[in-house]
Write a protein that holds these residues in place. Structure first.
Motif, PDB file in Angstrom:
ATOM      1  N   GLY A   1      11.112 -10.754  34.910  1.00  0.00           N
ATOM      2  CA  GLY A   1      11.964 -11.771  34.298  1.00  0.00           C
ATOM      3  C   GLY A   1      11.368 -13.162  34.328  1.00  0.00           C
TER       4      GLY A   1
ATOM      5  N   ARG B   1      18.401  -6.650  19.914  1.00  0.00           N
ATOM      6  CA  ARG B   1      19.022  -7.946  19.646  1.00  0.00           C
ATOM      7  C   ARG B   1      19.612  -7.996  18.240  1.00  0.00           C
ATOM      8  NH1 ARG B   1      15.751  -8.971  23.832  1.00  0.00           N
ATOM      9  NH2 ARG B   1      15.896 -10.918  25.011  1.00  0.00           N
TER      10      ARG B   1
ATOM     11  N   ARG C   1      17.928  -5.649  32.609  1.00  0.00           N
ATOM     12  CA  ARG C   1      18.385  -6.059  31.279  1.00  0.00           C
ATOM     13  C   ARG C   1      17.704  -5.225  30.197  1.00  0.00           C
ATOM     14  NH1 ARG C   1      17.808 -12.113  28.505  1.00  0.00           N
ATOM     15  NH2 ARG C   1      18.216 -11.429  26.370  1.00  0.00           N
TER      16      ARG C   1
ATOM     17  N   GLU D   1      12.941  -4.297  21.875  1.00  0.00           N
ATOM     18  CA  GLU D   1      13.772  -5.418  22.331  1.00  0.00           C
ATOM     19  C   GLU D   1      14.353  -6.187  21.153  1.00  0.00           C
ATOM     20  OE1 GLU D   1      12.007  -7.178  26.328  1.00  0.00           O
ATOM     21  OE2 GLU D   1      10.405  -6.759  24.896  1.00  0.00           O
TER      22      GLU D   1
ATOM     23  N   GLU E   1      10.878 -14.431  25.845  1.00  0.00           N
ATOM     24  CA  GLU E   1      12.288 -14.154  25.551  1.00  0.00           C
ATOM     25  C   GLU E   1      12.770 -15.000  24.371  1.00  0.00           C
ATOM     26  OE1 GLU E   1      14.323 -11.971  26.826  1.00  0.00           O
ATOM     27  OE2 GLU E   1      13.099 -11.194  28.464  1.00  0.00           O
TER      28      GLU E   1
ATOM     29  N   GLY F   1      19.144  -1.839  29.952  1.00  0.00           N
ATOM     30  CA  GLY F   1      20.428  -1.899  29.261  1.00  0.00           C
ATOM     31  C   GLY F   1      20.251  -1.921  27.752  1.00  0.00           C
ATOM     32  N   GLU F   2      19.250  -2.658  27.266  1.00  0.00           N
ATOM     33  CA  GLU F   2      18.976  -2.692  25.824  1.00  0.00           C
ATOM     34  C   GLU F   2      18.508  -1.330  25.327  1.00  0.00           C
ATOM     35  OE1 GLU F   2      17.688  -7.354  25.122  1.00  0.00           O
ATOM     36  OE2 GLU F   2      16.148  -5.900  25.681  1.00  0.00           O
TER      37      GLU F   2
END
Length: 433
Positions: free
Chosen positions: A227, A278, A313, A274, A233, A316-317
């Motif tokens: 992270g 989104r 995270r 990713e 990001e 989770g995606e």
């Protein structure tokens, strides 16, 4: 055969709850292509695409098609061109957008080499001590070796530097009767400088053996899993916004699109997943009507990040992609490729929280490079890891179920291309191979 040599999972997987088939042909397609960890992306992929498409048409035909000049967006993040539909035969008119993050990669390459090496050592030691490296080896011993390669090289270079420094110090100092007899405060710094200068002298060699490329790539993946890449990001968010705005603009202009395809290669396979997550999160209507939404990950290094404990995270995606029927995700790998994970399946190898939802993704398939290349070519490139890794983007030498140009320029949606590869008439070579 030991545990590291066994392929634990099947090379092919079809989820039980796939999206319904769309049999009508694709007339218009948008491809959003995301490169891997490449500091030269904006100069590489347009030339690669045109060269390989030329080779493809010489081998298999396909009708004359016009490729426009590349245009760079004002913010420098998107390089675009269009490919016309063929004058004869089936095929889609395709807009091809390369989503660029090579500026982020270039900043990694520009940082202090000492800092890069320090980050490599910390990240590799953490991966070893946590047992994660052994999980990578179980998935692919070849990729395990690629991960360890820069770490082992650092140890070897450090040992040789110390040896050179000691040798210079010994011959300049007062250790032996035949030395120059310089004082310690002169000979010792000169020895250290000599031990460092020789590494700079072999810079071209280190680049030729991809030392810095693989070192920085591994550091990036480790940092991302921890992270610690806010710059990356932010770029993911920008890519998602570009995709949504491009699709909306075409709809408003009346240019109906049959398939929106997000494609990622290598580290870009993770980026593509990713970004797709989104896109789905920001637009609840996309993929429900109109254009199909497809995701193709090619030779992806997704486990390098997703298997890190701190990457909750990301997992989770991935879980949302696995259960979302608005998108068709196909993950292609190849056992002959040193830099991917053949047989990896997020359902089996990641601890995903699916909350009892049906599994719709991903389709997992092997590209089977051995079957796509002539025997002479295969023997020549089988031990060239980067050449083999890029075969995902290159023209086939033989017809096969995996076909990059049929996937991105052809008349069939990704789902049908993957599920029924024998349902289409395989092109015969236009010229002898």
């Amino acid at each position: 055969m030991g545990a590291f040599g066994r392929m634990r999972n099947s090379l092919s997987f079809t989820p039980p709850d796939l999206q319904e088939a769309r049999l009508e042909p694709v007339r218009r397609r948008i491809v959003f292509y995301i490169p891997g960890y490449d500091p030269e992306a904006r100069t590489r992929y347009r030339l690669l695409f045109v060269r390989e498409w030329t080779r493809y048409t010489k081998r298999f035909g396909g009708g004359r098609r016009e490729i426009s000049r590349a245009e760079l967006s004002q913010d420098g993040l998107v390089q675009s061109w269009t490919v016309s539909a063929p004058e004869q035969g089936d095929g889609a008119e395709t807009r091809y957008d390369v989503l660029l993050w090579d500026d982020i990669v270039a900043r990694d390459f520009a940082r202090s080499r000492f800092l890069s090496v320090a980050l490599l050592i910390v990240g590799t030691l953490q991966t070893i001590l946590s047992g994660l490296l052994f999980r990578f080896y179980r998935l692919s011993w070849k990729y395990g070796n690629v991960i360890l390669y820069p770490f082992v090289m650092v140890i070897l270079l450090a040992a040789l530097s110390v040896a050179i420094a000691a040798l210079v110090h010994a011959h300049l100092g007062d250790w032996f009767g035949h030395s120059l007899g310089l004082p310690l405060w002169v000979s010792l710094p000169l020895g250290v400088i000599a031990g460092l200068v020789w590494i700079k002298a072999i810079e071209a060699f280190l680049n030729r053996v991809f030392f810095w490329q693989l070192l920085n790539d591994w550091v990036f993946n480790w940092q991302h899993g921890q992270g610690r890449r806010p710059d990356y990001e932010r770029r993911l968010d920008a890519f998602a916004e570009h995709i949504l705005s491009s699709v909306a603009a075409r709809d408003e202009a009346g240019h109906s699109t049959d398939e929106v395809m997000i494609v990622g290669h290598s580290s870009g396979g993770l980026t593509a997943a990713e970004v797709a997550a989104r896109v789905l999160a920001r637009d609840t209507s996309i993929g429900t009507s109109g254009a199909n939404l497809s995701l193709a990950t090619l030779g992806s290094g997704l486990p390098l990040v997703a298997m890190q404990p701190a990457a909750a995270r990301l997992r989770g995606e991935i879980a949302r992609l696995v259960t979302d029927r608005r998108i068709v995700w196909c993950d292609f790998h190849a056992p002959q490729d040193w830099m991917n994970f053949p047989g990896f399946n997020p359902l089996h190898d990641l601890k995903l929280r699916l909350c009892g939802q049906p599994v719709a993704n991903p389709l997992v398939r092997s590209a089977r490079f051995r079957d796509l290349l002539c025997p002479e070519t295969y023997r020549r490139v089988r031990f060239r890891p980067f050449r083999m890794h890029f075969q995902f983007l290159l023209a086939n030498e033989r017809p096969g179920a995996y076909d990059f140009f049929a996937m991105t320029l052809g008349p069939r949606r990704l789902r049908e291309q993957v599920l029924a590869p024998d349902a289409y008439s395989e092109p015969e070579p236009a010229v002898p191979l």
